[in-house]
Write an enzyme that holds these catalytic residues in place. Structure first.
Site, short mmCIF file in Angstrom:
data_model
loop_
_atom_site.label_atom_id
_atom_site.label_comp_id
_atom_site.label_asym_id
_atom_site.label_seq_id
_atom_site.Cartn_x
_atom_site.Cartn_y
_atom_site.Cartn_z
N THR A 29 -68.65 72.52 17.24
CA THR A 29 -70.09 72.61 17.50
C THR A 29 -70.73 73.57 16.49
OG1 THR A 29 -69.99 74.45 19.07
CG2 THR A 29 -69.65 72.22 19.96
N ILE A 35 -71.01 79.02 9.30
CA ILE A 35 -69.54 79.05 9.39
C ILE A 35 -69.00 77.70 9.87
CG2 ILE A 35 -67.56 80.20 10.48
CD1 ILE A 35 -69.51 82.63 10.96
N GLY A 36 -69.71 77.09 10.84
CA GLY A 36 -69.24 75.81 11.40
C GLY A 36 -69.18 74.72 10.35
N TYR A 174 -77.27 88.69 23.38
CA TYR A 174 -76.25 87.97 22.60
C TYR A 174 -74.83 88.42 22.99
CZ TYR A 174 -73.69 86.69 18.27
OH TYR A 174 -72.78 86.21 17.35
N1 LIG Z 1 -73.19 85.21 11.06
C1 LIG Z 1 -72.65 86.28 11.61
O1 LIG Z 1 -72.82 87.43 11.13
C2 LIG Z 1 -71.77 86.14 12.83
C3 LIG Z 1 -71.06 87.28 13.26
C4 LIG Z 1 -70.26 87.17 14.38
C5 LIG Z 1 -70.14 85.97 15.06
N2 LIG Z 1 -70.85 84.90 14.62
C6 LIG Z 1 -70.72 83.65 15.38
O2 LIG Z 1 -70.30 82.63 14.49
C7 LIG Z 1 -70.77 81.36 14.96
C8 LIG Z 1 -71.47 80.60 13.83
O3 LIG Z 1 -72.63 81.33 13.47
P1 LIG Z 1 -73.36 81.18 12.05
O4 LIG Z 1 -73.58 82.54 11.56
O5 LIG Z 1 -72.66 80.17 11.23
O6 LIG Z 1 -74.80 80.65 12.55
P2 LIG Z 1 -75.77 79.47 12.08
O7 LIG Z 1 -75.61 79.15 10.65
O8 LIG Z 1 -77.11 79.87 12.62
O9 LIG Z 1 -75.22 78.24 12.93
C9 LIG Z 1 -75.48 78.08 14.28
C10 LIG Z 1 -75.17 76.64 14.63
O10 LIG Z 1 -75.39 76.43 16.04
C11 LIG Z 1 -76.10 75.21 16.19
N3 LIG Z 1 -76.87 75.25 17.43
C12 LIG Z 1 -77.74 76.21 17.81
N4 LIG Z 1 -78.32 75.87 18.98
C13 LIG Z 1 -77.78 74.67 19.34
C14 LIG Z 1 -77.98 73.80 20.43
N5 LIG Z 1 -78.87 74.08 21.40
N6 LIG Z 1 -77.27 72.66 20.49
C15 LIG Z 1 -76.40 72.35 19.51
N7 LIG Z 1 -76.16 73.13 18.45
C16 LIG Z 1 -76.85 74.28 18.36
C17 LIG Z 1 -77.00 75.13 14.94
O11 LIG Z 1 -77.33 73.79 14.63
P3 LIG Z 1 -78.73 73.07 14.92
O12 LIG Z 1 -79.82 74.05 14.63
O13 LIG Z 1 -78.70 71.89 14.00
O14 LIG Z 1 -78.65 72.68 16.37
C18 LIG Z 1 -76.04 75.66 13.88
O15 LIG Z 1 -75.24 74.61 13.38
C19 LIG Z 1 -71.68 81.67 16.15
O16 LIG Z 1 -70.95 81.50 17.35
C20 LIG Z 1 -72.02 83.13 15.97
O17 LIG Z 1 -72.35 83.77 17.18
C21 LIG Z 1 -71.66 84.94 13.51
#
Ligand SMILES: NC(=O)c1ccc[n+]([C@@H]2O[C@H](COP(=O)([O-])OP(=O)(O)OC[C@H]3O[C@@H](n4cnc5c(N)ncnc54)[C@H](OP(=O)(O)O)[C@@H]3O)[C@@H](O)[C@H]2O)c1
Length: 287
Positions: A29, A35-36, A174
């Site tokens: 997801t 990252i995804g 969060y």
């Molecule tokens: N970046 C950091 O510094 C960091 C640090 C620690 C942990 N994390 C964790 O790493 C993971 C990936 O984060 P990221 O930084 O890669 O963030 P990101 O680029 O903002 O990606 C978030 C993803 O979640 C999807 N999403 C959000 N709401 C949604 C919904 N209602 N239904 C379906 N999909 C949904 C978004 O896609 P759509 O908008 O297309 O729905 C997007 O693909 C997250 O779990 C985050 O908490 C990130």
């Protein structure tokens, strides 16, 4: 930064083997960005069939096309995972399209950085983060569990953050949702680990993605790149540990368990100083 994989008891006693990604069907997801997206590409490069799930279909298609251009196998499933009907439809579709699903990566999330005192009239901050970061992840897990149990195996990789391992201010909504997800993962393994269910929590440090870029003062912070972070997800699937964490995170967890009060008192001024330093670098802008 070195990655530390703590060994799960299952692995220690050789109850579950490490797994080869090739040929596995992985539902990931939040694979329309960050990252995804990169994890989906890396998994497909290693021979996994990846099921991409997120809201933005055009972005999912872009990721799918780039995987297919590299010779990989990808399928895309647009869904708003906070809407139970949308989530149920997508699970039905995935189970209809694929004979077997091996891994669920609950990576989709939203983050909110806001002081508690600025959230006094914003209970919805807490509800919205729980909805996607916790409820959606649990709902997907519950929907796929019967399939995993029928197959005799299945892995749930839940994405969390280093910030639940150390006492971090300003992210209460969060972090509470991520802590709930960690606790759910422990229960899942405690109840079903002996029936082939593997649960892994990945504790990322700050990673340069659209999520972290929303906070202006983080512009000057040193962060991990998304490629390295995605590699942690690949490792989580290949090695099936209970935790993928940085050494700092492991140390923080130990400190928080042993002396929570002292840990919070000790780090509070450090975080205030760090925030001020980053804000100064940004020319006084606070957020
Ligand atoms: N970046 C950091 O510094 C960091 C640090 C620690 C942990 N994390 C964790 O790493 C993971 C990936 O984060 P990221 O930084 O890669 O963030 P990101 O680029 O903002 O990606 C978030 C993803 O979640 C999807 N999403 C959000 N709401 C949604 C919904 N209602 N239904 C379906 N999909 C949904 C978004 O896609 P759509 O908008 O297309 O729905 C997007 O693909 C997250 O779990 C985050 O908490 C990130």
């Amino acid at each position: 930064m070195a990655v530390q994989h703590s060994i799960s008891l299952q692995k220690l006693f050789k109850l579950t083997p490490s797994s080869n990604v090739r040929g596995q069907t992985v539902v990931i997801t939040g694979s329309s960005s960050g990252i995804g997206e990169v994890a989906a590409i890396q998994l497909a490069d290693k021979g996994a069939k990846v099921c991409l799930v997120a809201r933005r279909e055009d972005e999912l298609l872009r990721v799918r096309n780039s995987i297919e251009k590299r010779g990989g196998s990808a399928f895309h499933y647009p869904a708003d995972l906070t809407q139970p009907d949308s989530l149920n439809d997508v699970v039905d579709q995935i189970l209809n399209d694929h004979e077997r699903v091996d891994v669920l990566v609950n990576n989709a999330a939203r983050s909110i950085r806001r002081p508690i005192l600025e959230a006094l009239n914003r209970l919805h901050d807490y509800e919205r983060t729980m909805q996607i970061n916790y409820i959606a992840a649990v709902n997907l897990t519950l929907r796929l569990l019967p399939h995993f149990l029928e197959n005799g195996s299945g892995q749930v990789v839940n994405i969390s953050t280093l910030s639940t391992q150390v006492p971090i201010p300003l992210f209460s909504a969060y972090l509470a949702s991520k802590s709930a997800l960690e606790s759910f993962t422990r229960s899942l393994v405690a109840e079903l680990g002996d029936r082939g269910i593997v649960g892994t929590v990945v504790y990322f440090p700050m990673v340069r993605t659209p999520m972290s870029s929303k906070t202006a003062i983080y512009k000057h912070m040193r962060m991990m790149g998304p490629e390295k972070a995605a590699g942690w997800i690949v490792k989580a699937i290949e090695e099936q540990p209970s935790r993928v964490s940085s050494p700092v995170g492991v140390f923080g967890s130990l400190l928080l368990s042993a002396a929570p009060g002292a840990a919070i008192e000790f780090t509070r001024p450090l975080f205030k100083r760090m925030d001020k330093k980053l804000a100064d670098k940004l020319g006084g802008e606070r957020r």
